[in-house]
Every structure is written in C-alpha cells, then in structure tokens.
Design a protein around this motif. Structure first.
Motif, PDB file in Angstrom:
ATOM      1  N   ALA A  43       0.848  -1.207   0.000  1.00  0.00           N
ATOM      2  CA  ALA A  43       0.000   0.000   0.000  1.00  0.00           C
ATOM      3  C   ALA A  43       0.877   1.248   0.000  1.00  0.00           C
ATOM      4  O   ALA A  43       0.524   2.258  -0.610  1.00  0.00           O
ATOM      5  CB  ALA A  43      -0.932  -0.002   1.206  1.00  0.00           C
ATOM      6  N   GLY A  44       2.024   1.175   0.682  1.00  0.00           N
ATOM      7  CA  GLY A  44       2.935   2.312   0.734  1.00  0.00           C
ATOM      8  C   GLY A  44       3.468   2.703  -0.628  1.00  0.00           C
ATOM      9  O   GLY A  44       3.847   3.851  -0.848  1.00  0.00           O
ATOM     10  N   THR A  45       3.484   1.769  -1.552  1.00  0.00           N
ATOM     11  CA  THR A  45       3.929   2.073  -2.913  1.00  0.00           C
ATOM     12  C   THR A  45       2.747   2.431  -3.812  1.00  0.00           C
ATOM     13  O   THR A  45       2.901   2.561  -5.009  1.00  0.00           O
ATOM     14  CB  THR A  45       4.696   0.876  -3.519  1.00  0.00           C
ATOM     15  N   GLY A  46       1.545   2.543  -3.211  1.00  0.00           N
ATOM     16  CA  GLY A  46       0.372   2.979  -3.969  1.00  0.00           C
ATOM     17  C   GLY A  46      -0.571   1.883  -4.387  1.00  0.00           C
ATOM     18  O   GLY A  46      -1.478   2.123  -5.173  1.00  0.00           O
ATOM     19  N   SER A  47      -0.397   0.677  -3.876  1.00  0.00           N
ATOM     20  CA  SER A  47      -1.268  -0.432  -4.260  1.00  0.00           C
ATOM     21  C   SER A  47      -2.637  -0.303  -3.587  1.00  0.00           C
ATOM     22  O   SER A  47      -2.790  -0.570  -2.396  1.00  0.00           O
ATOM     23  CB  SER A  47      -0.639  -1.776  -3.888  1.00  0.00           C
ATOM     24  N   GLY A  48      -3.616   0.103  -4.364  1.00  0.00           N
ATOM     25  CA  GLY A  48      -4.977   0.197  -3.851  1.00  0.00           C
ATOM     26  C   GLY A  48      -5.551  -1.151  -3.517  1.00  0.00           C
ATOM     27  O   GLY A  48      -6.353  -1.293  -2.589  1.00  0.00           O
ATOM     28  N   GLU A  49      -5.142  -2.184  -4.255  1.00  0.00           N
ATOM     29  CA  GLU A  49      -5.635  -3.542  -3.988  1.00  0.00           C
ATOM     30  C   GLU A  49      -5.167  -4.018  -2.616  1.00  0.00           C
ATOM     31  O   GLU A  49      -5.942  -4.569  -1.841  1.00  0.00           O
ATOM     32  CB  GLU A  49      -5.143  -4.494  -5.078  1.00  0.00           C
ATOM     33  N   ALA A  50      -3.903  -3.780  -2.289  1.00  0.00           N
ATOM     34  CA  ALA A  50      -3.389  -4.180  -0.978  1.00  0.00           C
ATOM     35  C   ALA A  50      -4.095  -3.408   0.128  1.00  0.00           C
ATOM     36  O   ALA A  50      -4.466  -3.982   1.160  1.00  0.00           O
ATOM     37  CB  ALA A  50      -1.881  -3.943  -0.914  1.00  0.00           C
ATOM     38  N   PHE A  51      -4.306  -2.129  -0.095  1.00  0.00           N
ATOM     39  CA  PHE A  51      -5.012  -1.322   0.907  1.00  0.00           C
ATOM     40  C   PHE A  51      -6.447  -1.814   1.056  1.00  0.00           C
ATOM     41  O   PHE A  51      -6.983  -1.861   2.158  1.00  0.00           O
ATOM     42  CB  PHE A  51      -4.973   0.163   0.526  1.00  0.00           C
ATOM     43  N   GLY A  52      -7.070  -2.183  -0.052  1.00  0.00           N
ATOM     44  CA  GLY A  52      -8.423  -2.732   0.001  1.00  0.00           C
ATOM     45  C   GLY A  52      -8.492  -4.006   0.833  1.00  0.00           C
ATOM     46  O   GLY A  52      -9.456  -4.222   1.574  1.00  0.00           O
ATOM     47  N   LEU A  53      -7.489  -4.843   0.710  1.00  0.00           N
ATOM     48  CA  LEU A  53      -7.445  -6.062   1.526  1.00  0.00           C
ATOM     49  C   LEU A  53      -7.302  -5.723   3.007  1.00  0.00           C
ATOM     50  O   LEU A  53      -7.931  -6.355   3.861  1.00  0.00           O
ATOM     51  CB  LEU A  53      -6.299  -6.967   1.074  1.00  0.00           C
ATOM     52  N   LEU A  54      -6.502  -4.716   3.305  1.00  0.00           N
ATOM     53  CA  LEU A  54      -6.376  -4.268   4.695  1.00  0.00           C
ATOM     54  C   LEU A  54      -7.705  -3.712   5.203  1.00  0.00           C
ATOM     55  O   LEU A  54      -8.105  -3.963   6.343  1.00  0.00           O
ATOM     56  CB  LEU A  54      -5.273  -3.217   4.831  1.00  0.00           C
ATOM     57  N   PHE A  55      -8.386  -2.967   4.353  1.00  0.00           N
ATOM     58  CA  PHE A  55      -9.700  -2.441   4.730  1.00  0.00           C
ATOM     59  C   PHE A  55     -10.653  -3.595   5.021  1.00  0.00           C
ATOM     60  O   PHE A  55     -11.337  -3.592   6.057  1.00  0.00           O
ATOM     61  CB  PHE A  55     -10.259  -1.548   3.619  1.00  0.00           C
TER      62      PHE A  55
END
Length: 188
Positions: free
Chosen positions: A12-24
């Motif tokens: 997510a720190g590199t801008g991955s919205g998919e990874a952030f979505g999984l964290l959400f």
C-alpha cells in the motif's frame, strides 16, 4: 496463505490500492465496532471508519508498523478521530449557544407529525411503485412526480408520447388499486 498486514502495508505504501483494500476488508469491522462503542451512533461510527481509513491511506508511505498487525494503529487513529469529532461538535455547539435565540413563533409538532405521515405514505407508495415494470416506474417519476409533460418525458425516455401516456395510465390504475386511500394527482 494470505499476506500479512506488514506485507500488505508495504505494498500500500507504494500505492497499491488492492493491498489497501485487503487491509480495509480485514480491519474495517473492528474499526467500525470500536467507533460505535466510543460514540454510540452507527452513523457516526460509519463516518469515523471512513475517516480512519482515509487518514491511513494518506499516511501509508510515512508510517511503519511496529508489529505485524495494523489493527492497533488503526484503532488509535480511530480513537483520535473520535476525539477530533467531539471537539468539533463542542465548538459547533458553543457557536450555536452564542448565537442569538428567538423564541419559536409556532408549534412545530403538527409539521413534524405531517412529515412522519408523509414519509409513511411515501414508503407505502414506493413499495407499490417498485412492483410495477421499470418503464412504468420511470413514466410515473417523470410525469407525475417531476412534472414533465408527456412530450418531454417521451423525449427523455426515447419513446413515443402515446407510449408514455399509456404507461402513466396503466401505472395509475395499478397504484389506485393497490393504494385505494392514496390519491395520485393528475398531470397535464
């Protein structure tokens, strides 16, 4: 095997919205429940959950996890968001208290009761309207509720004027039968 919070946070720190979505997906319920427990309001908890994840997204490239879980940090951010919301509310209430107050000139109970009745009747009408075919729903919404003429509605829907008239007529008949006590106003 699912990736850890640390791995997802790094992505997510590199801008991955998919990874952030999984964290959400992984932590939003815990944050939401935490916010509800602090505010006793589902609506406020929903807003604060959004605020928490917005702040997390904004700080994703600067914040490093102390352990493998993002949850403790998210809950701390949520707690701070609740505090900020409370401070804002106190400030707004203070401003309202400072504003000059004029005593109400009329009793608004009748207006409130009327609004409650209107909502109840509208809910019943909508329930019946949703039983109609979509084409009839659109004709009712445009002609009866929004005040478009039959030619205007026909142009908006891309059909002949006679088709709109027919749809409105059928819808009125069905709604009258379903809601004998509800009056459907005639349109031009």
């Amino acid at each position: 095997m699912q990736p850890s919070d640390q791995e997802l946070w790094d992505q997510a720190g590199t801008g991955s919205g998919e990874a952030f979505g999984l964290l959400f997906d992984r932590h939003s319920r815990a944050v939401y429940n935490h916010c509800f427990r602090l505010t006793a309001s589902w609506a406020t908890a929903e807003d604060l959950t959004s605020t928490t994840f917005l702040l997390a997204w904004r700080h994703r490239d600067r914040m490093r996890l102390a352990n493998e879980s993002l949850r403790p940090w998210l809950l701390a951010v949520a707690t701070n968001a609740v505090r900020t919301e409370r401070r804002s509310l106190r400030r707004r209430l203070t401003l309202v208290d400072r504003a000059p107050h004029e005593p109400p000139s009329a009793d608004h109970a009748d207006d409130v009761a009327g609004r409650v009745d209107d909502e109840r009747r509208m809910s019943a009408l909508l329930a019946e309207l949703h039983k109609l075919p979509r084409s009839e729903q659109e004709a009712v919404a445009l002609c009866l509720w929004s005040g478009l003429s039959y030619p205007e509605a026909a142009a908006a829907l891309g059909v002949a004027e006679v088709t709109v008239r027919s749809r409105v007529s059928r819808a009125r008949s069905k709604l009258r039968a379903a809601l004998a006590s509800t009056l459907i106003e005639e349109t031009p």
